[in-house]
Enzyme design. Structure first.
Site, PDB file in Angstrom:
ATOM      1  N   ASP A 345       0.888  -1.143   0.011  1.00  0.00           N
ATOM      2  CA  ASP A 345      -0.008   0.004   0.045  1.00  0.00           C
ATOM      3  C   ASP A 345       0.949   1.073  -0.100  1.00  0.00           C
ATOM      4  O   ASP A 345       1.951   1.552   0.699  1.00  0.00           O
ATOM      5  CB  ASP A 345      -0.720  -0.051   1.299  1.00  0.00           C
ATOM      6  CG  ASP A 345      -1.938   1.113   1.397  1.00  0.00           C
ATOM      7  OD1 ASP A 345      -2.911   0.849   0.601  1.00  0.00           O
ATOM      8  OD2 ASP A 345      -1.793   1.910   2.010  1.00  0.00           O
ATOM      9  N   GLU A 374       1.632  -0.581  -5.078  1.00  0.00           N
ATOM     10  CA  GLU A 374       0.436   0.212  -5.444  1.00  0.00           C
ATOM     11  C   GLU A 374       0.518   1.539  -5.194  1.00  0.00           C
ATOM     12  O   GLU A 374       0.200   2.241  -4.194  1.00  0.00           O
ATOM     13  CB  GLU A 374      -0.778  -0.001  -4.161  1.00  0.00           C
ATOM     14  CG  GLU A 374      -1.917   0.360  -4.571  1.00  0.00           C
ATOM     15  CD  GLU A 374      -2.398   1.549  -3.753  1.00  0.00           C
ATOM     16  OE1 GLU A 374      -3.356   2.485  -4.096  1.00  0.00           O
ATOM     17  OE2 GLU A 374      -1.855   1.985  -2.542  1.00  0.00           O
TER      18      GLU A 374
END
Lengths: 614, 614
Positions: A345, A374
């Site tokens: 993330d 990401e």
């Protein structure tokens, strides 16, 4: 020398079994004959394997090697002027011109140890044959020039190049609005398998903080019973190495991983390096966070916005060594539970240096790991993350919708040197991104974006069941957030709904599985068509060729004449061939480069043709 | 970071007064504010000059500096995360959102030494103003990242970028067939000056060997009275540092150099590192040549061809150090006679390492030197010579004749990164190359090739008087050698012939002199025109714009509509403007991008328009 990334500062990437084609400009002053060879080895081996390089054109040489094992390989090129081969080349010309070769034999004899060549008593023919058959002596060590620095290849598992991801929130796996467990997820594995996905990816599965917990639709304050965002990681029950009790136990999770593996599905976890205020780290390791002058812990911000439910780690803390080790150990913990695929993330808000070190260390021990970056940010930053070690990268695909945008972007992704390190993984939707196209384009838009993702990119994924159930309502007009976003609540999903796209998804994933052309990205070729709403492209691997035609107009049928680049399909100029639509089952006979295409969005807005030579 | 050549292995090139625009991708993880600056200095200076870099787009920053002195400059880039500027940027947003700033002021006070900011007794407004006006503290040394390696620019004199060369054989300067002297050449200086040339280049002027001397038309044996090839350097009278007695004395040569300078003409010499068998080096320094097993000296060869009148130096001889020093001293000798421009014969058959060392040493002492590389060989080798130090390079221009060939080649020369080190010097003819185009195209071909050379390239040259007198007969059909080549005999030239192109050449060189657009290469822009026989291109420098239209059909008039890229000419979309033909004197009023062009090869096959805004 190619391929190389930033003059060798970063490795290129391949998967097991792939070829590394190494090309080099090798030349010297003068007209002497050169030789060069490619040297390669597995990182930990001592001896180099050697392959002679082949001359192509204009001082351009090439050779290749195949990477068979996970891990790192190294390669370099050596070249030298070869006086014996030069001499022999010239000897042939002199003999053809009928010249006296006596002195030339003596010159050659000084370059190779050969008794017949030296022997003035032998006939010209004998000495000439001796020259022609003499073994080429190895180059003098001081004559050899070696490329610098030694270049490297990271070799990943096949799923690094070809994978189909399905993202879901485990807590919604029951579908009836009640909090689900890993066992409920296990019960959904057949559903995921039947659709043909081989990676099942979960948002964070850890205990969720209660301090400053967000409510439904990102409300500032949660109401009783609100489950909070899985990205608010950490509570009394534990942090990044713990499981949210409502989902079950660590043992339940391990069982789920095993059951997934039996079905060919890898469970992928989300690694989000941030903490809720309730995370045990906050009290146990205050030195890993930044303190504010008022004594509180620095929360996440994007001024003037404040995210007081999230504490970022301070990657530059004086205690960075213990912090970095701990963060690495989070990956290691989940690797021990059987996880080999991670979605990371927002890696761009953490230190590049940390990632390069962490991924290098992880992959040294576990070269089978796949890490998906990401980062939806500026291109240089996304590329840097790929260079420092991420195996796959999210892309701008979601925001590339017109023919021109798609063509330009996928040419960049697949036909420029960045493909050596940046492996795209494309998503029509994510829990954070419901693009306008899906909000307004109806069912045809979902199908088109799905077909594009699944055929333009060997790695793709969807966030479901929102996708197959064509969820399309935004929180508010102009927003890309879902209304009643699953990030903040448990959803009800009616998976058996007759209008679900699950059958089409299953068909597409089967097509991907059966056609090697769709399992790689580099052969992508766009074909001109005389209608700006129609997009046509192909991919080919050996004798497997797939040709895709898509109607980007979700409202109206569109037609046009495509001008196929037949060479890229390995079809002769006036050859008759068949195209089999693997979605509809239709079959057409085509001939030559110019062919008619018509697509009605209300039937099927795309053809996925297999090109069949007769 | 740009510009750089081979990751900084070689310098880029500029001329005195030019700008070096330095661009860099500068970024960090996270969202903090960055700062970066360009550092540059003259090589021998100690202190770096600093220029803040400007942010452009997508992590792209730029700044420039101007090189004022001959020699070498260095440059690099430094960047850092600026915590104070980041804090101040966020403070503005927080204030606009009406947030309480008390804690923020304390955070800022830790980043800059400012009493008002620290003082909790002051008003918010006072403290805010103090933050806004505080001087940005210098970065912490450990926060600064510097580009590596330090990059370099070689700064040459203006003629490195903009020069007009006239090549002639001094021994034919009388024009009446008798051996001419430097004094006869001096008498021709006004002729050369009137045509507008500023470099007058001679083939070798040294004593010519008699052993194995070649006769007229390259006959294997010379006949009595044959003067031999000037490239068969060296005889009893001396070698590379001597003057052929028939041309006069060294003193005569020096006088000629001085007279040239007074007329703005630099005398350029040909440096051909090879010897006739009669060169004093051959007996004085046998260690500089390769010996054959039969005791003879190795002559030049291109098997099966033997050039027994030429001995090449052995650049790899064990005595290479004394050889290389001597060869360098040849340049130094002629520099002492006032020569600053050299054309180097076949540098690709000599060691790259030698050239890099030799040119570096020469230019360290004499940064005003210009060396033109006469290598007509493979592209990588020609580029390598430019990288190792040659100031200008011959090109493939002579063999680029169609619209497609010219467009593609000049796009490569002027619009790719190679322009940072490879400066083209283009020639329609040389004593070695009479292209088929000139053999068969008649007078229009000569004019077209002249206009192309003089306007496509800021550096160009012709071999005269063969060119202006439109010599076009080859030694035999299919050959690019001149019939009765001046390389082997003294020519008769009737310079005053009424059909001479000298007037047109003078006009073209005046146009080049008066129009800064033609004095640089990088602004070149091709404009589409709907006739494959017509080529249209422009160059612009500030408010000076030149537009050239050429008819490549030497037999028939051709016409067409050009689609001008008006932006490249700094013309508004519907603006009316004038084009003045600087060759014919014609004036036309044009409007918008689409305009009509017609060219009759039997009148003038080219327009050289000055674009005049009203």
């Amino acid at each position: 020398m190619r391929p190389q990334v930033d003059a060798g500062r970063y490795p290129i990437k391949r998967v097991v079994g792939e070829e590394v084609l190494v090309e080099a400009d090798v030349f010297a002053d003068g007209h002497d004959q050169l030789a060069c060879e490619l040297l390669w080895k597995y990182e930990s081996e001592k001896d180099w394997c050697r392959v002679p390089m082949e001359f192509r054109l204009n001082d351009h040489w090439a050779a290749s090697f195949t990477v068979e094992k996970l891990g790192r390989y190294q390669y370099k090129v050596r070249g030298w002027v070869d006086p014996f081969v030069t001499w022999r080349r010239d000897l042939v010309k002199r003999r053809e011109a009928g010249q006296d070769l006596a002195v030339d034999f003596l010159i050659g004899a000084a370059r190779v140890d050969n008794n017949i060549l030296k022997d003035e008593g032998r006939s010209v023919e004998e000495r000439y044959q001796a020259a022609m058959t003499a073994e080429v002596p190895p180059p003098a060590p001081q004559a050899v020039v070696e490329s610098e620095p030694v270049l490297e290849v990271v070799v990943d598992p096949l799923k690094a190049r070809f994978s189909s991801w399905y993202e879901m929130f485990p807590r919604s796996a029951r579908g009836d609005g009640r909090h689900a467990t890993f066992r409920d997820v296990a019960a959904l594995l057949p559903y995921v398998q039947e659709m043909g996905f081989d990676v099942l990816y979960f948002p964070p599965i850890h205990p969720i903080g209660t301090t400053a917990r967000k409510g439904k639709n990102n409300a500032v304050s949660a109401r009783p019973g609100d489950v909070g965002s899985p990205w608010a990681i950490g509570a009394a029950e534990g942090g990044h190495k713990a499981v949210l009790p409502g989902l079950g136990t660590l043992e339940d999770f391990r069982q789920l991983v095993d059951e997934g593996k039996r079905r060919g599905i890898d469970i992928a976890l989300d690694i989000a390096f941030q903490c809720s205020p309730d995370h045990p780290y906050v009290t146990e390791h205050p030195e890993w966070f930044r303190a504010r002058p008022d004594g509180t812990v620095q929360y996440a911000e994007n001024p003037p916005k404040k995210y007081q439910d999230i504490y970022p780690f301070d990657f530059e803390t004086p205690a960075w060594q213990s912090l970095w080790q701990e963060l690495k150990s989070v990956f290691e913990f989940w690797v021990e539970q059987g996880v080999t695929i991670f979605r990371v993330d927002n890696p761009h808000t953490k230190s590049f240096v940390f990632w390069e070190w962490c991924i290098r260390e992880l992959k040294q021990a576990h070269p089978e790991l796949i890490l998906l970056s990401e980062a939806f940010t500026r291109p240089r930053v996304m590329h840097k993350l790929a260079k420092v070690g991420f195996t796959q990268s999210y892309t701008y695909f979601t925001w590339r919708n017109t023919k021109e945008e798609l063509t330009e972007y996928f040419m960049e992704l697949t036909q420029t040197p960045s493909r050596e390190y940046f492996r795209p993984n494309v998503w029509p939707n994510t829990p954070d991104i419901l693009h306008q196209t899906l909000q307004h384009g109806g069912r045809p838009a979902f199908i088109v974006r799905l077909v594009l993702a699944a055929t333009l990119a060997a790695n793709y994924g969807i966030y479901g069941p929102a996708f197959e159930l064509t969820e399309h309502l935004p929180r508010e007009p102009g927003s890309e957030e879902y209304l009643d976003s699953e990030k903040y609540e448990i959803k009800r999903w009616e998976l058996g709904r007759p209008d679900s796209l699950r059958e089409l998804i299953a068909r597409l994933n089967r097509v991907r599985h059966d056609n090697p052309a769709l399992q790689r990205d580099w052969s992508l070729k766009f074909h001109p068509i005389d209608n700006p709403q129609l997009l046509v492209y192909s991919k080919r691997e050996q004798d497997n060729a797939i040709l895709v035609a898509v109607n980007l107009d979700f409202a109206q049928p569109q037609s046009g004449f495509v001008e196929l680049d037949l060479q890229s399909l390995d079809i002769a100029p006036h050859e008759t061939f068949e195209v089999h639509d693997l979605l509809s089952g239709g079959r057409y006979t085509w001939a030559g480069s110019r062919n008619y295409v018509e697509l009605n969005p209300h039937q099927l807005p795309a053809h996925v043709f297999k090109v069949v030579r007769r």
